[in-house]
Design an enzyme around this catalytic site. Structure first.
Site, PDB file in Angstrom:
ATOM      1  CD  GLN A 180      38.355  35.886  30.224  1.00  0.00           C
ATOM      2  OE1 GLN A 180      37.381  36.198  29.912  1.00  0.00           O
ATOM      3  NE2 GLN A 180      39.008  34.710  29.622  1.00  0.00           N
TER       4      GLN A 180
ATOM      5  CG  ASP B 140      39.300  27.258  32.025  1.00  0.00           C
ATOM      6  OD1 ASP B 140      38.116  27.765  31.626  1.00  0.00           O
ATOM      7  OD2 ASP B 140      40.301  28.335  32.112  1.00  0.00           O
TER       8      ASP B 140
HETATM    9  C1  S3P Z   1      40.828  33.188  32.432  1.00  0.00           C
HETATM   10  C2  S3P Z   1      39.723  33.076  33.070  1.00  0.00           C
HETATM   11  C3  S3P Z   1      38.622  32.329  32.940  1.00  0.00           C
HETATM   12  C4  S3P Z   1      38.854  31.015  32.365  1.00  0.00           C
HETATM   13  C5  S3P Z   1      39.497  31.474  30.931  1.00  0.00           C
HETATM   14  C6  S3P Z   1      40.854  32.134  31.255  1.00  0.00           C
HETATM   15  C7  S3P Z   1      42.036  33.888  32.602  1.00  0.00           C
HETATM   16  O1  S3P Z   1      37.369  32.964  32.496  1.00  0.00           O
HETATM   17  O2  S3P Z   1      37.834  30.568  32.289  1.00  0.00           O
HETATM   18  O3  S3P Z   1      39.669  30.258  30.374  1.00  0.00           O
HETATM   19  O4  S3P Z   1      43.284  33.693  31.894  1.00  0.00           O
HETATM   20  O5  S3P Z   1      41.889  35.060  33.386  1.00  0.00           O
HETATM   21  P1  S3P Z   1      36.635  34.094  33.444  1.00  0.00           P
HETATM   22  O6  S3P Z   1      37.574  35.296  33.715  1.00  0.00           O
HETATM   23  O7  S3P Z   1      35.443  34.714  32.422  1.00  0.00           O
HETATM   24  O8  S3P Z   1      36.098  33.458  34.480  1.00  0.00           O
END
Ligand code: S3P
Length: 434
Positions: free
Chosen positions: A171, A317
């Site tokens: 993210q 996840d």
């Molecule tokens: C996601 C990244 C992960 C994941 C989330 C979705 C994404 O989070 O846990 O459900 O779509 O980029 P983080 O970026 O906080 O690791």
């Protein structure tokens, strides 16, 4: 929502499909909104999270129309340079992916945007995105010095940065790369461990040059994606609940078609295989730069293992479902290096530990993980009320536990499942009828 006793649980059999991958769906909508023209995404996830992204993008001036019945999104956008200050607050609901990625987009849009979300999202840390965006020149204010939503962003006039992150987060990486498209010069993100790389694949698939060097990824300001058609494969994180259900319920054997099998998303399947699961991932194609395939799983006797902390970013996840498998396995399963679980939609370490203990499982909780003392052959000794904490993955994990528990399992706050997996119970029912 109450789940039945083991004696009443039919096996899961046949072929099933799961909703479109949530991560890829958010990105298909957002990248399309940065492109000038008309894009279409089929197989898109129509859960509450992706719907929130669709509404926010529309408020920014890209019209996103969701055909829920056909899982299809149509995006008509004037392109990144013509997105405009939204008239209202951008409500990202429960979605950390939506708010963090949209913070990156809003940082590149001139004018003021205000982003917020539900009670859970307003508790989640945003400084990991806000600090680098501030370094790029965005002016961002919010509670707790900009760590907590609601957040106000005044964007445009950004300069590229060279960012080294301490937490592997797709993210964060995505937010900074998207802001980098609207910045001057080059923007580079270097991660400690690779996080999911859908953004890199999907930007490249839409014509943006992405330079990769080990754990570093760069884009150049001024590059713009071109509109395109996306075909979103099924979500491996959603598939995981059906896989664990099939492994645990005697007599089960299911095949899940058209699942995203990017290696950065399938470590949980590898862990299940190492636990003795009869599970098979068969590559079958490619969709917008993303590998796809089928996943087959059949009832198995599982044994506990120590999960390698290096695998954590690629199974983060899937931990709630993995904990249910561990509780039904013979021996102890340990998970460490997963402190990020405490700042997801809920504190997943705490809620999984509480729920498992309520069902009679012995669990030790660590700041960064869990040790679960499983029981050979499955079977939780007690039933009970489980608090989902409004977290879709906790709710679905305990629904799977309910399929093999000796007593009734009641999941509180069941409606949160709509976040990522509308129709979850219908898919389980279909598999049980198959
Ligand atoms: C996601 C990244 C992960 C994941 C989330 C979705 C994404 O989070 O846990 O459900 O779509 O980029 P983080 O970026 O906080 O690791």
């Amino acid at each position: 929502m109450i789940f039945k006793k083991a004696s009443a649980t039919p096996p899961l059999r046949g072929r099933v499909r799961v909703p479109g991958d949530k991560s890829i769906s958010h990105r298909a909508l957002i990248i399309s909104a940065l492109a000038e023209g008309r894009s279409v995404a089929t197989g898109v996830n129509t859960g509450d999270d992706v719907m929130a992204t669709a509404r926010c993008l529309t408020a920014l001036g890209a019209s996103v129309t969701m055909d829920i019945g056909r899982s299809r999104a149509t995006i008509e956008s004037p392109g990144l340079d013509s997105l405009a200050e939204p008239a209202g607050v951008l409500d990202c609901g429960n979605s950390g992916t939506a708010i963090r990625m949209l913070l990156g987009v809003c940082a590149a849009v001139s004018g003021q945007s205000v982003l917020t979300g539900d009670e859970s999202l307003r508790r989640r840390p945003m400084l990991r995105v806000v600090s680098p965006l501030r370094q790029m020149g965005a002016r961002i204010d919010g509670r707790d010095h900009g760590n907590l939503a609601p957040l106000t962003v005044r964007g445009a006039g950004l300069e590229g940065i060279d960012l080294e992150t301490t937490v592997a987060s797709a993210q964060v990486k995505t937010a900074i790369l998207l802001a980098g498209l609207g910045a001057s010069g080059r923007t580079t993100v270097t991660e400690p461990v690779l996080s999911r790389d859908h953004t890199e694949h999907m930007l490249e698939a839409s014509g943006v040059a992405v330079a990769k060097d080990g754990l570093s990824v760069s884009v150049t300001g001024g590059a713009r994606p071109v509109p395109r058609e996306w075909s979103v494969p099924g979500d491996p994180s959603a598939a995981m609940f059906l896989v664990v259900a099939a492994l645990l319920v005697p007599g089960s054997e299911i095949t899940i078609d058209d699942v995203a099998i990017n290696p950065i998303r399938t470590a949980a399947f590898e862990v299940l295989a190492a636990m003795g699961a009869d599970i098979e991932v068969t590559p079958g194609g490619d969709s917008g730069g993303e590998p796809t395939g089928t996943v087959r799983a059949a009832h198995s006797e599982l044994r506990g293992i120590a999960i390698d902390p290096a695998q954590v970013p690629a199974l983060i996840d899937e931990v709630p479902a993995l904990c249910i498998a561990a509780a039904a396995a013979d021996g102890e399963t340990t998970l460490r290096g997963a402190a990020e679980l405490r700042v997801k939609e809920s504190d997943r370490i705490s809620l999984m530990a509480c729920g498992l203990v309520a069902l009679g499982v012995t669990v030790e909780e660590f700041p960064d993980g869990l040790a679960i003392r499983g029981r050979a052959g499955g079977g939780f000794t007690a039933g009970g009320d489980i608090q989902s904490g409004g977290d879709h993955r906790i709710a679905m994990a305990f629904a799977v536990a309910g399929l093999i528990a000796r007593e009734k399992v009641r999941v509180q706050g069941w409606s949160c499942v709509e976040t990522s997996f509308p129709g979850f119970l219908d898919v389980v029912g279909e598999a049980q009828a198959g």
